[in-house]
Each structure stands twice: as structure tokens, then as C-alpha cells.
Design a protein around this motif. Sequence first.
Motif, PDB file in Angstrom:
ATOM      1  N   VAL A  32      -2.184   1.457  -2.211  1.00 50.04           N
ATOM      2  CA  VAL A  32      -1.188   1.281  -1.146  1.00 50.04           C
ATOM      3  C   VAL A  32       0.172   1.630  -1.717  1.00 50.04           C
ATOM      4  N   GLY A  67       3.821   0.139   1.894  1.00 51.54           N
ATOM      5  CA  GLY A  67       2.616  -0.087   2.691  1.00 51.54           C
ATOM      6  C   GLY A  67       2.301   1.012   3.686  1.00 51.54           C
ATOM      7  N   LEU A  77      -1.899   4.842   2.545  1.00 45.49           N
ATOM      8  CA  LEU A  77      -3.105   4.206   2.026  1.00 45.49           C
ATOM      9  C   LEU A  77      -4.081   5.278   1.545  1.00 45.49           C
ATOM     10  N   THR A  93     -10.169  -2.502   3.421  1.00 42.63           N
ATOM     11  CA  THR A  93      -8.802  -2.285   3.887  1.00 42.63           C
ATOM     12  C   THR A  93      -7.827  -2.864   2.874  1.00 42.63           C
ATOM     13  N   SER A 149      -3.853  -3.749   1.887  1.00 43.28           N
ATOM     14  CA  SER A 149      -2.578  -4.044   2.543  1.00 43.28           C
ATOM     15  C   SER A 149      -1.701  -4.791   1.551  1.00 43.28           C
TER      16      SER A 149
END
Length: 117
Positions: A50, A54, A57, A68, A70
Motif C-alpha cells: 500500500v 493508501g 495498492l 485486502t 489498507s
Amino acid sequence: VQLQASGGGLVQAGGSLRLSCAGSGRTFSSYAVAWFRQAPGKEREFVARVSSNGGSLMYRDSVKGRFTISRDNAKRTVYLQMNSLKPDDTAVYYCAADTYPRGYDGWGQGTLVTVSS
């Protein structure tokens, strides 16, 4: 910057886990952060990355659609949500900061993820 991964554990195939990577230092939000993993007897491999804000990705192909990544810079933490886990995901997971051009740094102790079939 120093990072510490946590949140690993034992889960059945198809289950979920969320890993956390806690950072220290005021520069945490300046760095992209990546997750890596190393299975027994295998080389360490990239899992996900990341960007510092942010907005960008990246994932290895085998985890796309299941994992995922984050981050919450206010909490100095990066997360890895792992769904639909497979036995092949079993590994020690590490996080590190991309301190380009010096490379990845701030490795801490990893966290073990074990997925049973």
C-alpha cells in the motif's frame, strides 16, 4: 521506522483473519508498506503493498480477490484482511516499510498464519 506484525493464528480453510502492522515513529505515514510471507522451506515472497497515502495498492496474483491491504495513518497501522484462506497461505507474515532507495526496512517479528485443510 520499526514495524510489528500481529493477528496471526490457526484457521480452517475458507476462513478469515486480519493482520495488523503497527508502526512507530513520526515518519510512518511517509512510507509505503508491504506484507511479505515465508512458508517453511520456501523463500520469502511479496504479498501486498500500500502506498503512503493508501491510494495505490498492489497484490501478488495468488491473493487477488481474497486479500485486502489498507492503512490508517492516524493509528500508524497497516492491515491485511485475508478471506477465503487456503492451506497454501500458511506462512509467517511480515510487514516492512519501503524506504526507497534503501529498500524495505523496519522488519519486526512476523506473525504465524496456519490454515488447516
